[in-house]
Design a protein around this motif. Structure first.
Motif, short mmCIF file in Angstrom:
data_model
loop_
_atom_site.label_atom_id
_atom_site.label_comp_id
_atom_site.label_asym_id
_atom_site.label_seq_id
_atom_site.Cartn_x
_atom_site.Cartn_y
_atom_site.Cartn_z
N LYS A 38 20.48 122.54 -8.66
CA LYS A 38 19.25 122.08 -9.30
C LYS A 38 19.56 121.68 -10.74
N GLY A 39 19.01 120.56 -11.16
CA GLY A 39 19.24 120.07 -12.51
C GLY A 39 20.30 119.00 -12.60
N ASP A 44 15.12 113.95 -10.85
CA ASP A 44 14.37 115.01 -10.15
C ASP A 44 15.15 116.31 -10.25
N PRO A 45 14.93 117.09 -11.30
CA PRO A 45 15.74 118.28 -11.55
C PRO A 45 15.56 119.41 -10.54
N LEU A 46 14.59 119.32 -9.63
CA LEU A 46 14.41 120.37 -8.64
C LEU A 46 15.15 120.09 -7.33
N GLU A 66 16.53 127.39 2.00
CA GLU A 66 16.72 126.42 0.91
C GLU A 66 17.18 125.07 1.45
N GLN A 70 14.93 121.61 1.08
CA GLN A 70 15.47 120.44 0.40
C GLN A 70 15.55 119.23 1.32
#
Length: 95
Positions: A38-39, A44-46, A66, A70
């Protein structure tokens, strides 16, 4: 099926006759989502599973959750995720 610029195993663009190679890219998108933390995507940092952080834990259900979240967020239908004891991952998902 998405078509995109193809990348090699090191995420470098595949070139053919001096130009980018375009092709079916589902597996490539899945691989990028699994490897990315993430980041790492500024737009889109998520986005990103961050699979490395799951290597130090035995919480395979959290890892599978997860991945599923995603992949769904990216527009895929996830039929099956199997994570074996040695963290070999088998995923049946497509756009």
């Amino acid at each position: 099926m998405p078509y995109d610029i193809l990348l090699d195993e090191n995420f470098n663009p595949v070139l053919s006759n001096g130009d980018f190679t375009i092709g079916e890219s589902t597996y490539q998108h899945q691989k990028m989502l699994l490897y990315a933390d993430k980041g790492q995507f500024k737009a889109d940092p998520l986005v990103g599973v961050g699979s490395r952080r799951f290597l130090e834990t035995s919480k395979q259900n959290d890892f599978a959750r997860e991945i599923r979240q995603q992949f769904y967020a990216d527009g895929m239908t996830v039929n099956k995720i199997e994570i074996k004891e040695n963290f070999e991952i088998n995923i049946d998902a497509q756009y």
